[in-house]
Each structure stands twice: as C-alpha cells, then as structure tokens.
Design an enzyme around this catalytic site. Structure first.
Site, PDB file in Angstrom:
ATOM      1  N   ASN A 149       0.805  -1.228   0.000  1.00  0.00           N
ATOM      2  CA  ASN A 149       0.000   0.000   0.000  1.00  0.00           C
ATOM      3  C   ASN A 149       0.839   1.280   0.000  1.00  0.00           C
ATOM      4  O   ASN A 149       0.476   2.258  -0.655  1.00  0.00           O
ATOM      5  CB  ASN A 149      -1.030  -0.022   1.137  1.00  0.00           C
ATOM      6  CG  ASN A 149      -0.405  -0.107   2.492  1.00  0.00           C
ATOM      7  OD1 ASN A 149       0.653  -0.718   2.666  1.00  0.00           O
ATOM      8  ND2 ASN A 149      -1.030   0.496   3.472  1.00  0.00           N
ATOM      9  N   GLU A 248       3.585  -5.263  12.176  1.00  0.00           N
ATOM     10  CA  GLU A 248       2.634  -4.151  11.995  1.00  0.00           C
ATOM     11  C   GLU A 248       1.539  -4.688  11.094  1.00  0.00           C
ATOM     12  O   GLU A 248       1.789  -5.011   9.933  1.00  0.00           O
ATOM     13  CB  GLU A 248       3.343  -2.945  11.393  1.00  0.00           C
ATOM     14  CG  GLU A 248       4.345  -2.365  12.385  1.00  0.00           C
ATOM     15  CD  GLU A 248       5.179  -1.226  11.846  1.00  0.00           C
ATOM     16  OE1 GLU A 248       5.114  -0.928  10.639  1.00  0.00           O
ATOM     17  OE2 GLU A 248       5.918  -0.630  12.645  1.00  0.00           O
ATOM     18  N   CYS A 282      -3.331   1.472   6.396  1.00  0.00           N
ATOM     19  CA  CYS A 282      -3.640   0.674   7.590  1.00  0.00           C
ATOM     20  C   CYS A 282      -4.272   1.531   8.674  1.00  0.00           C
ATOM     21  O   CYS A 282      -5.061   1.049   9.477  1.00  0.00           O
ATOM     22  CB  CYS A 282      -2.372   0.020   8.109  1.00  0.00           C
ATOM     23  SG  CYS A 282      -1.071   1.217   8.438  1.00  0.00           S
ATOM     24  N   GLU A 461       7.774   0.403  16.682  1.00  0.00           N
ATOM     25  CA  GLU A 461       8.931   0.972  16.008  1.00  0.00           C
ATOM     26  C   GLU A 461       8.772   2.488  16.030  1.00  0.00           C
ATOM     27  O   GLU A 461       7.731   3.003  16.424  1.00  0.00           O
ATOM     28  CB  GLU A 461       9.055   0.407  14.583  1.00  0.00           C
ATOM     29  CG  GLU A 461       9.313  -1.107  14.580  1.00  0.00           C
ATOM     30  CD  GLU A 461       9.782  -1.668  13.245  1.00  0.00           C
ATOM     31  OE1 GLU A 461      10.508  -0.962  12.526  1.00  0.00           O
ATOM     32  OE2 GLU A 461       9.419  -2.811  12.924  1.00  0.00           O
TER      33      GLU A 461
END
Ligand code: NAD
Length: 482
Positions: A149, A248, A282, A461
């Site tokens: 993405n 993630e 996301c 992160e």
C-alpha cells in the site's frame, strides 16, 4: 530483478507486474527461489563480517545521508516507479511516499547518532563500586517483509533504522509492488553502501521468497507489515530459532466525532482518513461514530465530499483518488459492497465500479463508498476491508461510543474530533489502540512509538523504540579495584 550482494540477479521464473489503473502488464519480475534467498542471506552475513560490520558510526551515517541525497536526485524515477506499481496519484506520492520514504534514512541516522544508553554505578561489598553501561550492537541479518500500500515508505521505515543500527537486510517487497525496492539497489551501489548490506528478493508468500526468507535460519530477526493472518504465519516461522519479530498488521479503525468538534476539520480529516490512497492505509478509518445531534449533517457533508473526489490516472493533476492495487483486491472490496447490502446497509453513495474512460476502464476501480444503518454485529463493521469505504453510525454518550469503538479484534489507530480538551484526553486514553489522533489524522512525528494494540501488531517501532528492535542491548558491568 532481485538485488543480491550488489548485483541484479535474474532467475528462471518470471511473474507479471501489472499496473492497477488499466490492469495492463508493465513488466516481468524475477521470482527468487531458495537458492537466491540463500545467496541474499549469505551476502548479508558476509557484509556484517566485512567492511559494514567494522565501519565507524560516523561513516555509516554519512553513507545514509548520501543515500537520501541520491534518492532525491532520482526523485522522479522513484515517483514514476511507485505510481506505475500502485496507480496512486502523483500528487499524493510526491508528497508522502517518496519524500517520507527518503527521510526515514535521515531520521534514524539522527536518532542512532544522538540517543545515549544508560549508565549506573553500584556500591560493592568491598567498599568499592562497579559501573554498568548499556552497549548496543546490531541484531544481525534482518528479514524485512513489506506490503503494497505504501511500498517505498513502509520498506524504508524498516530498512532505515535497520541500517542506521548497523544491520544488514534482506527485503521481500510485495509481489504487487516490486519496483522501488529494486531501484533503491541502484542507489545503494551509487553511494557506496557495501555489497550485501541491502538485498532484495522478489516473489510471493507461501512456498516462495516470503516463506523461504522467514524460515531461513540465517535470518536473525523478522520485521513485517501486512495482514494479521500473514503476521501470525511469520510469527510461527520466527519461533524456530527463537527469533524476535516486529509485526505491523491490520486495522479496523474507528473515528469518533463529537458534536462540539470543528465540523469542517472533522469532515476534511474523515474524508482523508477514509479515502486517501483509495482507502488502502492501515491507519485509515472504516468505522465513523458521530454524535447524534450532528449525524445527518455529517453524513450529508461526507456524501458531498466523497462524490467530489476525482478518480483518475496518476499523471492527471486533478486526480485525488487512484484504483485499488489489483483485480483480486477489487473483487474483495466489491464483495464487501455486496455483503453490506445483504447485511442491511443503506448505501449513501458509491458501492460500484465507476465508468472510467479509455484504457482506465479495465483498471481496479471502486467508487468512494459510504454506508449507514448496519448493526454493530455486521461483518462489514467487524472485518478489515482496506478499500475506499466507511460506515457511519450515530451515538449518544461517550461511554456508548467507547464501548462500540473498542469492540473489535484490531487496535491500530483512532481519530477523535472534539474541542473539549478533557474529553479528548479521556477518550484517547481509553481507546485500545497504538495511536490516537485528536483533531487530526496521519500526522506522524517519527520519534514517537508506532504500532498496533490487540491483533494490529506486536512491538513498537519509531524513535528509540526502533533501536529496541534493531539492536541487542548489552549490559557491560565493570568492577573497579581499590
Ligand atoms: P499481506 O499480508 O498479504 O502481504 C504482506 C507481505 O507478506 C507481502 O510481501 C507478501 O508476499 C508476504 N507474505 C504473504 N504470505 C506470506 C508467508 N506465508 N510467508 C512470508 N511472507 C508472506 O499484506 P498486504 O495485502 O500486502 O498489505 C495489506 C495489509 O497490510 C492490510 O491488512 C493492512 O492493514 C496492513 N498494513 C498494516 C500496516 C501497519 O503499520 N500496521 C501498514 C500498512 C499495511
């Protein structure tokens, strides 16, 4: 092509690269097999033993800064490659994907340069003392598994800190978006990053480069961005050899709009969070909860905003929404459009494939779509769709909306719209998410922790949190003698 030990490597297996605006084939990609993944991991291991492993931090940082400069020199090539792979508007990729992708190297070089470790002094029974300090070493060879993405940005978000910390990487880009990772190989060579520090293997997940890389015993740590169910598979692979993972993963993010918000800002932010990158972010919003007093007005304004979005080719400066990534993904999103109606939704706007002109007509387009009227139990409310669609529901109390917004297996992000400061803090603190925006969306300070709660991720992160993953922190304890 694969990029292994500083060379571009073809293989006997090629797969098609299609551009989603027209679904036309625009290239062939060399799929890495076990042999290429072995070679890439071996090259990375050798780089750690070679000049990269012994390079002073100051020189490493100079190289990473040169990398940023060279990406910027070749900005238009990166932009072209990213837009060909994803179909996203150039107006978007030129502001977000490429510049933010480049700056990841600079930000983490600065962090590594500036963040100290801890120091403790402790008395010992002989009347003397010992000193302790923390010392960071690279974790080793890092396998980096990327989604499609935001291909360049999300890849460098991991490769940036990994290299700044002195690791070597083997990157597996998404099979949908191979170009920018390959192009970065040319830049690595140009600026003089030693061979084997950055490697790219192309291919798919199961029984292909993804699985070969994640199950490779020569990989010391795995960092992944993608779907939750893929993350679970990668976590199992990482269990062999007890290797650390940073995951993630997916989201089903809720926006909460209180009646006391700045209405225009909430509409602008919610339109962006639902439809930017054709809803393939996301952190994007798929569930919008709006306080009942402003519900009708809010839905009407969202409808106008969605219908004003211009779908088109990346080069057209008027375009503000591109296609979905692939025919497969288009079919998935359209299946949710059908399901929404079956589950009882009112379609406020969209829900279909738009009529597109010329060669765009075969692309992977879906109209910006808004639904209302679904029960909270609907699959459309529970499952991640990852397309240009959202459901808007009314609520009456803060307690009720918190209950609804948190009633999901994901917990990535939220956007809260209110001018009541106390409420903003209260709601942000109670939301079960990794990132809570108030009166904004997608504002990212890269020094802050980033990651997901619940099934949206494991680990954080960003800033010093990236150092936690990309380094081994050792305690050195020195006893001082009398
Ligand atoms: P995906 O999980 O399908 O693929 C991601 C990567 O994993 C690809 O490179 C793929 O080839 C690889 N892969 C697939 N199966 C594998 C296997 N068995 N072993 C090893 N590798 C395998 O995800 P996607 O469709 O590319 O990306 C969309 C998803 O990513 C959405 O769920 C979205 O929410 C999520 N995402 C999360 C974040 C975040 O920061 N949390 C950011 C962007 C995207």
């Amino acid at each position: 092509m694969n990029f292994i030990n500083g060379d571009f490597v073809a293989t006997g297996n090629w797969f098609e690269n299609r551009t989603p605006t027209s679904n036309m084939v625009i290239g062939q990609v060399a799929e890495a097999g076990k042999a290429e993944v072995d070679a890439a991991v071996a090259a990375a291991r050798a780089a750690l033993k070679g000049p990269w492993g012994s390079m002073p931090l100051a020189r490493r940082i100079e190289l990473l800064e040169a990398l940023v400069a060279e990406i910027n020199n070749r900005f238009d090539e990166f932009l072209e490659a990213e837009c060909a792979d994803t179909g996203k508007p150039k107006s978007l990729a030129s502001h977000i994907d490429i510049p933010r992708g480049a700056v990841n190297f600079k930000v983490f070089a600065d962090i590594v340069k500036n963040v100290p470790t801890e120091f403790f002094e402790m008395a010992t029974p002989d009347g003397m003392f010992c000193i302790n300090y923390g010392y960071r070493t690279p974790v080793g060879v890092v396998g980096v598994i990327c989604p499609w993405n935001l291909p360049f940005l999300l890849m460098t978000w991991k490769v940036g800190p990994a290299l700044a910390c002195g690791n070597a990487v083997v990157v597996k880009p998404s099979e949908e978006t191979p170009r920018t990772a390959t192009l970065l190989g040319e830049v690595m060579n140009k600026v003089g990053i030693p061979k084997g520090v950055y490697n790219v293997v192309h291919g798919f997940g199961p029984n292909s480069a993804g699985e070969f890389l994640t199950s490779h015993p020569g990989v010391d740590a795995l960092t992944f961005t993608g779907e939750t169910r893929t993350g679970e598979i990668i976590m199992k692979a990482a269990a062999n050899g007890s290797r650390p993972v940073s995951l993630e993963m997916g989201g089903k993010n809720a926006a909460i709009v209180f009646a006391d918000c700045d209405f225009d800002a909430a509409i602008e932010g919610t339109l962006r969070s639902a439809f930017a990158n054709c809803g393939q972010v996301c952190l994007g919003t798929e569930r919008v909860y709006v306080e009942r007093q402003i519900f009708d007005k809010f839905v009407a304004a969202m409808k106008v905003g969605a219908e004003n979005l211009k779908l088109g080719a990346p080069d057209d400066p008027a375009t503000n929404m591109g296609p979905l990534i692939s025919k497969e993904h288009q079919n998935k999103v359209l299946s949710y459009c059908k399901l929404a109606i079956e589950e009882g939704a009112t379609v406020v706007t969209g829900g279909c494939v738009p009529d597109m002109p010329g060669e765009l007509k075969d692309g992977c387009w879906v109209q910006p779509t808004i639904w209302t009227g679904l029960p909270e139990t609907a699959r459309v409310i529970k499952e991640e769709i990852f397309g240009p669609c959202c459901h808007i529901a009314p609520f009456d109390t803060e307690e009720e909306v918190l209950e609804k917004a948190n009633d999901n297996k994901y917990g990535l992000a939220t956007a809260i719209w209110t001018n009541n400061v106390s409420r903003a803090h209260r709601v942000a603190q109670k939301m079960e998410v990794g990132i809570a925006w108030v009166n904004s969306w997608f504002l990212r300070d890269l020094r802050t922790p980033f990651g997901g709660a619940k099934q949206s991720g494991i680990g954080r992160e960003g800033g010093v949190h990236s150092l936690e993953f990309y380094t081994e922190l050792k305690n050195v304890c020195i006893k001082l003698q009398a």
